[in-house]
Design an enzyme around this catalytic site. Structure first.
Site, mmCIF file in Angstrom:
data_model
loop_
_atom_site.group_PDB
_atom_site.id
_atom_site.type_symbol
_atom_site.label_atom_id
_atom_site.label_comp_id
_atom_site.label_asym_id
_atom_site.label_seq_id
_atom_site.Cartn_x
_atom_site.Cartn_y
_atom_site.Cartn_z
ATOM 1 N N HIS A 374 0.799 -1.230 0.000
ATOM 2 C CA HIS A 374 0.000 0.000 0.000
ATOM 3 C C HIS A 374 0.826 1.273 0.000
ATOM 4 O O HIS A 374 0.276 2.345 0.250
ATOM 5 C CB HIS A 374 -0.923 0.051 1.221
ATOM 6 C CG HIS A 374 -1.956 -1.029 1.290
ATOM 7 N ND1 HIS A 374 -3.252 -0.851 0.871
ATOM 8 C CD2 HIS A 374 -1.865 -2.297 1.738
ATOM 9 C CE1 HIS A 374 -3.932 -1.973 1.071
ATOM 10 N NE2 HIS A 374 -3.113 -2.873 1.598
ATOM 11 N N LYS A 565 -8.553 13.789 5.068
ATOM 12 C CA LYS A 565 -7.672 12.629 4.999
ATOM 13 C C LYS A 565 -6.632 12.824 6.082
ATOM 14 O O LYS A 565 -6.585 13.896 6.709
ATOM 15 C CB LYS A 565 -6.998 12.535 3.623
ATOM 16 C CG LYS A 565 -6.369 13.868 3.170
ATOM 17 C CD LYS A 565 -5.697 13.761 1.812
ATOM 18 C CE LYS A 565 -6.648 13.776 0.646
ATOM 19 N NZ LYS A 565 -6.627 12.574 -0.164
ATOM 20 N N ARG A 566 -5.785 11.801 6.362
ATOM 21 C CA ARG A 566 -4.723 12.020 7.330
ATOM 22 C C ARG A 566 -3.877 13.223 6.918
ATOM 23 O O ARG A 566 -3.739 13.515 5.727
ATOM 24 C CB ARG A 566 -3.842 10.757 7.445
ATOM 25 C CG ARG A 566 -4.532 9.611 8.180
ATOM 26 C CD ARG A 566 -4.844 9.954 9.614
ATOM 27 N NE ARG A 566 -3.643 9.977 10.405
ATOM 28 C CZ ARG A 566 -3.319 9.052 11.320
ATOM 29 N NH1 ARG A 566 -4.131 8.043 11.567
ATOM 30 N NH2 ARG A 566 -2.198 9.151 12.001
ATOM 31 N N LYS A 571 0.548 14.516 1.205
ATOM 32 C CA LYS A 571 -0.827 14.801 0.773
ATOM 33 C C LYS A 571 -1.046 16.303 0.535
ATOM 34 O O LYS A 571 -2.045 16.718 -0.022
ATOM 35 C CB LYS A 571 -1.817 14.264 1.810
ATOM 36 C CG LYS A 571 -1.752 12.734 1.981
ATOM 37 C CD LYS A 571 -2.722 12.248 3.045
ATOM 38 C CE LYS A 571 -2.539 10.785 3.424
ATOM 39 N NZ LYS A 571 -3.202 9.855 2.474
ATOM 40 N N THR A 673 -8.696 6.444 -1.400
ATOM 41 C CA THR A 673 -10.049 5.895 -1.493
ATOM 42 C C THR A 673 -11.061 6.998 -1.192
ATOM 43 O O THR A 673 -12.202 6.925 -1.646
ATOM 44 C CB THR A 673 -10.251 4.718 -0.516
ATOM 45 O OG1 THR A 673 -9.695 5.083 0.744
ATOM 46 C CG2 THR A 673 -9.580 3.469 -1.026
ATOM 47 N N LYS A 677 -14.889 8.143 -2.770
ATOM 48 C CA LYS A 677 -16.107 8.455 -2.009
ATOM 49 C C LYS A 677 -16.671 9.810 -2.424
ATOM 50 O O LYS A 677 -17.876 9.966 -2.589
ATOM 51 C CB LYS A 677 -15.801 8.445 -0.502
ATOM 52 C CG LYS A 677 -15.449 7.049 0.021
ATOM 53 C CD LYS A 677 -14.753 7.077 1.381
ATOM 54 C CE LYS A 677 -14.035 5.761 1.626
ATOM 55 N NZ LYS A 677 -13.085 5.824 2.760
HETATM 56 F F1 GPW Z 1 2.070 2.451 4.761
HETATM 57 N N1 GPW Z 1 -2.172 3.445 3.660
HETATM 58 C C1 GPW Z 1 -2.639 3.699 4.929
HETATM 59 F F2 GPW Z 1 1.251 1.346 3.154
HETATM 60 O O1 GPW Z 1 -3.742 4.207 5.133
HETATM 61 F F3 GPW Z 1 1.081 0.624 5.129
HETATM 62 N N2 GPW Z 1 -1.878 3.351 6.007
HETATM 63 C C2 GPW Z 1 -0.678 2.740 5.860
HETATM 64 O O2 GPW Z 1 -0.033 2.441 6.863
HETATM 65 C C3 GPW Z 1 -0.221 2.437 4.547
HETATM 66 C C4 GPW Z 1 -0.978 2.821 3.466
HETATM 67 C C5 GPW Z 1 1.081 1.707 4.397
HETATM 68 C C6 GPW Z 1 -3.077 3.807 2.533
HETATM 69 C C7 GPW Z 1 -2.426 4.513 1.364
HETATM 70 O O3 GPW Z 1 -1.710 5.639 1.816
HETATM 71 C C8 GPW Z 1 -3.539 4.937 0.393
HETATM 72 O O4 GPW Z 1 -2.998 5.529 -0.764
HETATM 73 C C9 GPW Z 1 -4.382 3.729 0.003
HETATM 74 O O5 GPW Z 1 -5.518 4.135 -0.727
HETATM 75 C C10 GPW Z 1 -4.843 2.965 1.227
HETATM 76 O O6 GPW Z 1 -3.745 2.639 2.075
HETATM 77 C C11 GPW Z 1 -5.564 1.681 0.872
HETATM 78 O O7 GPW Z 1 -4.854 0.953 -0.081
#
Ligand code: GPW
Length: 832
Positions: A374, A565-566, A571, A673, A677
């Site tokens: 991710h 978002k975070r 970002k 995501t 939405k």
């Molecule tokens: F670092 N994402 C997240 F890849 O929310 F693990 N937390 C995390 O710790 C990580 C990724 C990690 C997010 C991505 O930033 C986002 O772009 C993506 O849409 C989401 O994961 C779901 O795939």
């Protein structure tokens, strides 16, 4: 299982199956019964929470028949079970979602009203289970919804954190974290399965000896044993009569282990032990992305992975004694590397505990496991200090070494003499301190590796996992993320859902490609005005909540420009701020400037240890204070920081957006995501070519998407040629003006030092190229303003966005996982 008691009733596999009425009268009766028998309250004395609990129990009762029938699938040899391993599940409130998915909404509403209450009030009582940080955890929750809707037998495995993601307060413009006590008033949705519990070892050392047959036996002698107890939550599919299972593990002390020396002197020591054991699942780590090397976090990961695999092995053994066939019972998906210890743990369970040979165990491990990546941010790739890993998991380190030895043999055969490649691909990093590389472990131990958007997967293959891609290209595939239209449209935007269903029927809820039928309504003026009416009502609702939570009055007629978002530098919330500052200066320079009114809404949490992100929150609030109260602005600009952005608040915010801010540096956001939405709720997007934005733009049409900024290739090239943010500052007067204002103390009551770290970061480093994209962003925002003046045309674009967003349903993502990775057949839809 083996301890099933034989009774006359137990011969019926369907069990006791009373008809539980779902009509209004039956619901009314059930709520009153639960108020009496479960909550032990008289109606006259019941609090709103008592009623919420009574209603929830009544709803849960009505989910149990389908649930028990669904649990039966786990024993059916013909059905492969999807096991989704995730350290986070960001579910959001259950009640509303369950009412929608089971079709009980109207009966519940009427029953509640017949008791003199409103459903809305009771829905507001629920404390959402915030067992995740952001996108990754919310994705897991959307996937559970789709798995159940598509009638795929599935178990989500994770951690039952006692405290989820912190609640965010804003004090004097700064973020303050408070504990999330989501279990304070009880959780009606979970069922504790005390009998489903496993022991998990930690620490100590290993010993080798030869057993009676002269075979080498390995003993792991831990210093600590902890018990994991299953807490189950049913996940209703949308009208599918299937209920998925979310099984979360809570850590407890092992009685026998801790209390063996039960005498006065040892008693307090034993109670101490209990506290330590229970601390494993106490709290969710609030960091989003950048890795932390905390022992407790590694212990959490191992704890939930071990419980989950032991549980899967138990289920498999109910079907077949042959563990070589484990991959026919389960497809295991690892949600990022947080559960990647599963590779080593499954090997340990198969080899050490169940006597399989290494090769057989490795074959079945690999064909069972799959890994989703991710992130491309190098600092977010998990790696554990070797010593810490060795101390907690001495046996797993040996297994990792053995996997690595065999793997590096293969690498050197494929690439003779390529020492640099060997060093890069090794599961152990040895340059400047030793680490275990979890992405390498996950990649080697999986038969499939996927990214979460087309661009992300391509970049993965070119960058962080390039060596693995070159060696085994066939393992790689893309599965673009999706979101569930049930929670994110039906539940959160009922007005829009009704309008859509009245126009094209209800099929879109499970077949969102049908949304295309809306295209022909985009030229129907009366439909467009109904569309606008829905959006305006959503904006008024958000405006009322903003006033209540922040004291700021915003104009529902203005353009709602939203970034939730975070908070993270990549970002680029600060790029959004630079635009606001520029508009502010334009008004100050020319108070009569024609600037269409805008409301800028921000929301999101910063990791508590991420100083720069916290400073960005402070700056947003500081700019808000000045801009919102400047009489010369005359209400044309409003800036709002909506505190405590979470799933519940998201359900209010996404439907009210005109403009969705998706402005990350190209190549940095794996997918996103929230972008989906917003667009699914009729917002237009201003965004870079990053993550899933690329695919959203392809689907909705470039004329319905506001694109700006460098693309990923240009970002790489600019960095390579040497990026000097100071030049952009020097050469762009408006940019200089915006930054200088922050530096001058204008927004910090004259304290020029307050935002210095942020300004310096931008001028001398600007890792995420905010200054390079500033002018392009500004020009694009002008196109947005021009477009918003033509309301009719804007509405056409809004309709077309929704009509063309079908691809981004999580049902489509789950079908792709089934086909490409899990090899699970897609069952025909349930006949309604
Ligand atoms: F670092 N994402 C997240 F890849 O929310 F693990 N937390 C995390 O710790 C990580 C990724 C990690 C997010 C991505 O930033 C986002 O772009 C993506 O849409 C989401 O994961 C779901 O795939």
């Amino acid at each position: 299982a083996n301890n099933t008691v034989k009774t006359a009733a137990s011969s019926q596999t369907q069990g006791h199956n009373p008809r539980r009425g779902v009509g209004t009268a039956a619901m009314n009766r059930a709520i009153l019964d639960h108020l009496h028998f479960t909550m032990a309250r008289l109606p006259a004395l019941a609090s709103r929470n008592d009623w919420y609990m009574a209603l929830s129990h009544a709803v849960r009762d009505r989910m149990l028949d389908d649930w028990l029938a669904s649990l039966h699938h786990f024993r059916n040899k013909e059905l492969k079970v999807v096991s989704y391993l995730s350290a986070e599940f960001l579910l959001g409130p259950h009640l509303g979602n369950n009412l929608i998915n089971t079709g009980m909404w109207d009966a519940a509403r009427d029953a509640v009203e017949s008791l003199g209450l409103t459903l809305e009030d009771l829905l507001r009582q629920e404390e959402e289970p915030g067992l995740g940080n952001g996108g990754l955890g919310r994705l897991a929750a959307c996937y559970l919804d789709s798995l159940a809707t598509l009638r795929i037998p599935s178990i989500g495995y994770g951690i039952r954190y006692e405290f989820g993601i912190f609640d965010q307060l804003i004090r004097d413009g700064w973020q303050v974290e408070t504990a999330d006590k989501w279990l304070k008033f009880g959780n009606p949705w979970e069922i504790c399965r005390s009998e489903i519990a496993y022991e998990v070892k930690m620490g100590g050392h290993t010993e080798y000896h030869h057993d009676a047959d002269g075979r080498l036996a390995i003993a792991w002698l831990p210093v600590k044993v902890i018990k994991g107890v299953a807490y189950d939550t049913p996940i209703a599919g949308y009208r599918s009569r299937i209920t998925g299972l979310l099984r979360l593990w809570k850590s407890e002390a092992v009685e026998s282990f801790n209390f063996q020396a039960f005498n006065a002197g040892e008693y307090y020591h034993a109670v101490d032990e209990k506290v330590v054991s229970e601390s494993i699942t106490k709290v969710l780590y609030p960091n989003d992305e950048p890795g932390v090397g905390k022992l407790l976090r590694l212990a959490q990961q191992y704890f939930f992975v071990s419980c989950s695999l032991q549980d899967m092995i138990r289920v498999h053994l109910l079907r077949s004694p042959r563990l070589e066939e484990f991959d026919q019972t389960f497809a295991v998906q690892m949600n990022d590397t947080h559960p990647s210890l599963a590779v080593a743990e499954l090997m340990r369970l198969l080899v050490d505990e169940h006597g399989l040979g290494w090769d057989a165990a490795w074959k079945v491990t690999r064909s069972t496991m799959a890994y989703t990546n991710h992130t491309l941010l190098p600092e977010a790739l998990e790696k554990w200090p070797l010593q810490l890993f060795a101390n907690l998991l001495p046996r797993h380190l040996e297994i990792v070494y053995e996997i690595n030895r065999r793997f590096l043999d293969e690498v050197s055969q494929a690439y003779p003499g390529d020492q640099a490649r060997l060093a890069r691909m090794s599961l152990i990093e040895e340059t400047g301190g030793k680490f275990v590389r979890m992405a390498n472990l996950a990649s080697v131990g999986s038969h499939a590796i996927n990214g979460v958007a087309h661009l992300h997967t391509e970049l993965l293959k070119e960058t962080v996992l390039a060596d693995f891609y070159q060696m085994t290209p066939g393992k790689f595939c893309n599965v673009t993320n999706g979101v569930t239209p049930r929670r994110w449209v039906l539940l959160s935007n009922p007005g829009l859902a009704r309008l859509i269903s009245e126009s094209i029927g209800e099929e879109w809820v499970t077949a969102p490609e049908k949304l295309r039928k809306l295209e022909r309504f985009a030229s129907d003026p009366s439909f467009l005005s109904a569309w606008r009416w829905v959006k305006d009502a959503n904006k008024r609702a958000l405006a009322a909540t903003i006033l209540e939570r922040t004291g700021v009055t915003v104009d529902p007629e203005s353009l709602f420009d939203i970034q939730v978002k975070r908070i993270h530098e990549y970002k680029r919330q600060h790029l959004n701020l630079l635009h606001i500052l520029t508009l502010y200066h334009r008004i100050k320079r020319d108070p009569g400037a024609q600037i269409p009114p805008r409301t800028f809404i921000f929301g999101g949490k910063a990791a508590p240890g991420y100083f720069m992100a916290k400073l960005i929150i402070k700056l947003i609030n500081s700019v808000a204070e000045v801009v919102n109260t400047d009489p010369e602005v005359a209400g044309r600009l409003k800036v709002v920081f909506f505190p405590d952005f979470n799933v519940t608040n998201g359900q209010l915010i996404y439907p009210a957006a005109d403009l969705s801010e998706q402005i990350s540096t190209s190549g940095k956001e794996a997918s996103g995501t929230g972008n989906m939405k917003f667009s699914l709720n009729g917002a237009l997007t201003i965004g870079t070519l990053d993550g899933a934005n690329v695919e959203i733009r392809e689907e909705v049409g470039e004329e319905n998407f506001f694109l700006f900024g460098l693309n990923a290739t240009e970002v790489q090239a600019l960095k390579k040629s040497g990026y000097h943010p100071g030049r952009f500052y020097e050469e762009d007067g408006e940019l200089r003006e915006a930054i200088d204002a922050v530096r001058s103390g204008l927004f910090s009551h004259g304290d020029a030092g307050l935002f210095q770290p942020l300004v310096d970061h931008l001028l001398y480093d600007d890792e995420y190229l905010a200054l390079a994209d500033y002018r392009s962003y500004l020009e694009c925002q002008e196109r947005v303003s021009t477009a918003f003046r033509q309301r009719e045309l804007w509405s056409v674009k809004s309709v077309l966005n929704v009509a063309r967003m079908g691809k981004f349903s999580s049902d489509r993502s789950i079908r792709e996982y089934c086909e490409k990775i899990w090899k699970v057949p897609i069952r025909p839809p349930f006949p309604h």
